[in-house]
Design a protein around this motif. Structure first.
Motif, PDB file in Angstrom:
ATOM      1  N   ALA A  39      11.603 -59.525 -87.563  1.00 49.13           N
ATOM      2  CA  ALA A  39      11.208 -60.996 -87.590  1.00 49.13           C
ATOM      3  C   ALA A  39      11.103 -61.122 -89.081  1.00 49.13           C
ATOM      4  O   ALA A  39      10.822 -60.511 -89.827  1.00 49.13           O
ATOM      5  CB  ALA A  39      10.190 -61.473 -86.705  1.00 49.13           C
ATOM      6  N   LYS A  42       8.408 -60.159 -91.551  1.00 47.92           N
ATOM      7  CA  LYS A  42       7.369 -59.188 -90.937  1.00 47.92           C
ATOM      8  C   LYS A  42       8.047 -57.788 -91.098  1.00 47.92           C
ATOM      9  O   LYS A  42       9.340 -57.642 -91.355  1.00 47.92           O
ATOM     10  CB  LYS A  42       7.348 -59.406 -89.449  1.00 47.92           C
ATOM     11  CG  LYS A  42       6.506 -60.687 -89.000  1.00 47.92           C
ATOM     12  CD  LYS A  42       6.419 -60.810 -87.734  1.00 47.92           C
ATOM     13  CE  LYS A  42       5.326 -62.097 -87.459  1.00 47.92           C
ATOM     14  NZ  LYS A  42       4.908 -62.223 -86.213  1.00 47.92           N
ATOM     15  N   SER A  61       3.316 -53.096 -76.200  1.00 49.25           N
ATOM     16  CA  SER A  61       3.730 -54.403 -76.186  1.00 49.25           C
ATOM     17  C   SER A  61       4.981 -54.775 -75.875  1.00 49.25           C
ATOM     18  O   SER A  61       5.300 -56.007 -75.418  1.00 49.25           O
ATOM     19  CB  SER A  61       3.439 -54.964 -77.681  1.00 49.25           C
ATOM     20  OG  SER A  61       4.477 -54.248 -78.517  1.00 49.25           O
ATOM     21  N   THR A  85      10.564 -64.820 -75.256  1.00 52.13           N
ATOM     22  CA  THR A  85       9.506 -66.158 -76.036  1.00 52.13           C
ATOM     23  C   THR A  85       9.935 -66.360 -77.497  1.00 52.13           C
ATOM     24  O   THR A  85      10.457 -65.228 -77.934  1.00 52.13           O
ATOM     25  CB  THR A  85       8.052 -65.558 -75.892  1.00 52.13           C
ATOM     26  OG1 THR A  85       7.974 -64.610 -76.769  1.00 52.13           O
ATOM     27  CG2 THR A  85       7.649 -65.081 -74.420  1.00 52.13           C
ATOM     28  N   PRO A  86       9.502 -67.204 -77.993  1.00 48.20           N
ATOM     29  CA  PRO A  86       9.842 -67.461 -79.406  1.00 48.20           C
ATOM     30  C   PRO A  86       9.442 -66.236 -80.364  1.00 48.20           C
ATOM     31  O   PRO A  86      10.114 -66.017 -81.346  1.00 48.20           O
ATOM     32  CB  PRO A  86       9.024 -68.814 -79.614  1.00 48.20           C
ATOM     33  CG  PRO A  86       9.063 -69.664 -78.476  1.00 48.20           C
ATOM     34  CD  PRO A  86       8.985 -68.447 -77.317  1.00 48.20           C
ATOM     35  N   GLU A  87       8.304 -65.374 -79.832  1.00 45.81           N
ATOM     36  CA  GLU A  87       8.012 -64.528 -80.618  1.00 45.81           C
ATOM     37  C   GLU A  87       8.888 -63.376 -80.586  1.00 45.81           C
ATOM     38  O   GLU A  87       8.777 -62.404 -81.463  1.00 45.81           O
ATOM     39  CB  GLU A  87       6.626 -64.090 -80.089  1.00 45.81           C
ATOM     40  CG  GLU A  87       5.478 -65.011 -80.455  1.00 45.81           C
ATOM     41  CD  GLU A  87       5.377 -66.372 -79.770  1.00 45.81           C
ATOM     42  OE1 GLU A  87       4.987 -67.312 -80.385  1.00 45.81           O
ATOM     43  OE2 GLU A  87       5.890 -66.174 -78.592  1.00 45.81           O
ATOM     44  N   ASP A  88       9.752 -63.399 -79.796  1.00 45.69           N
ATOM     45  CA  ASP A  88      10.805 -62.394 -79.885  1.00 45.69           C
ATOM     46  C   ASP A  88      11.872 -62.616 -80.726  1.00 45.69           C
ATOM     47  O   ASP A  88      12.859 -61.708 -80.978  1.00 45.69           O
ATOM     48  CB  ASP A  88      11.429 -62.154 -78.521  1.00 45.69           C
ATOM     49  CG  ASP A  88      10.339 -61.421 -77.419  1.00 45.69           C
ATOM     50  OD1 ASP A  88      10.207 -62.279 -76.249  1.00 45.69           O
ATOM     51  OD2 ASP A  88       9.475 -60.789 -77.694  1.00 45.69           O
ATOM     52  N   THR A  89      12.050 -63.741 -81.315  1.00 44.44           N
ATOM     53  CA  THR A  89      13.042 -64.127 -82.363  1.00 44.44           C
ATOM     54  C   THR A  89      13.089 -62.886 -83.345  1.00 44.44           C
ATOM     55  O   THR A  89      12.241 -62.948 -84.163  1.00 44.44           O
ATOM     56  CB  THR A  89      12.835 -65.543 -82.629  1.00 44.44           C
ATOM     57  OG1 THR A  89      12.864 -66.339 -81.753  1.00 44.44           O
ATOM     58  CG2 THR A  89      13.743 -65.827 -84.100  1.00 44.44           C
ATOM     59  N   ALA A  90      14.090 -62.490 -83.759  1.00 49.45           N
ATOM     60  CA  ALA A  90      14.190 -61.307 -84.822  1.00 49.45           C
ATOM     61  C   ALA A  90      15.594 -60.774 -84.799  1.00 49.45           C
ATOM     62  O   ALA A  90      16.649 -61.112 -83.976  1.00 49.45           O
ATOM     63  CB  ALA A  90      13.303 -60.245 -84.354  1.00 49.45           C
ATOM     64  N   THR A 111      17.632 -65.579 -81.362  1.00 48.98           N
ATOM     65  CA  THR A 111      16.889 -66.674 -81.489  1.00 48.98           C
ATOM     66  C   THR A 111      16.358 -67.354 -80.295  1.00 48.98           C
ATOM     67  O   THR A 111      17.108 -67.428 -79.230  1.00 48.98           O
ATOM     68  CB  THR A 111      17.401 -67.783 -82.507  1.00 48.98           C
ATOM     69  OG1 THR A 111      17.893 -67.078 -83.382  1.00 48.98           O
ATOM     70  CG2 THR A 111      16.628 -68.952 -82.668  1.00 48.98           C
ATOM     71  N   SER A 113      14.585 -70.396 -78.574  1.00 51.78           N
ATOM     72  CA  SER A 113      14.074 -71.451 -79.000  1.00 51.78           C
ATOM     73  C   SER A 113      14.751 -72.738 -77.977  1.00 51.78           C
ATOM     74  O   SER A 113      15.602 -72.551 -77.307  1.00 51.78           O
ATOM     75  CB  SER A 113      14.774 -71.928 -80.410  1.00 51.78           C
ATOM     76  OG  SER A 113      14.061 -73.425 -80.565  1.00 51.78           O
TER      77      SER A 113
END
Length: 114
Positions: A39, A42, A61, A85-90, A111, A113
């Motif tokens: 991401a 990160k 996770s 989820t948006p946290e999977d954006t990468a 992405t 979103s």
């Protein structure tokens, strides 16, 4: 040896995507496929891996929503991602490890979103 990852794109939260990775220029043989993601801002993190006999491994996770598979006849690997989820954006990268050498693809952007 070239790896080509594909299947990324824009998806809404809760949606699914299936990523594919194909390798060319390498003789068929025992190998380990793996998916990683990075991401923005990160470090790259391990998502899943699968060995030649089909045994798969995931970090805690990633268990439950991500599923790695392979088609050894086609020298390909896949990553099924559900309930994103948006946290999977990468950017998602595939890695092919064979004969002591790691080969990386260029990555495919996912992405998540609304």
């Amino acid at each position: 040896v070239q790896l080509q990852a594909s299947g990324g794109g824009l998806v809404q939260p809760g949606g699914s995507l299936r990523l594919s990775c194909a390798v060319s220029g390498r003789t068929f043989g025992a190998n380990v496929w793996a998916w990683y993601r990075q991401a923005p801002g990160k470090q790259r993190e391990w998502v899943a891996s699968i060995v030649s006999n089909g045994a798969a491994n995931y970090p805690e996770s990633m268990k439950g929503r991500f599923s790695i598979s392979r088609d050894s006849a086609k020298n390909m690997a896949f990553l099924q991602m559900n309930n994103l989820t948006p946290e999977d954006t990468a950017t998602y990268y595939c890695k092919d490890s064979a004969s002591g050498t790691d080969y990386w693809g260029k990555g495919t952007l996912v992405t998540v979103s609304s």
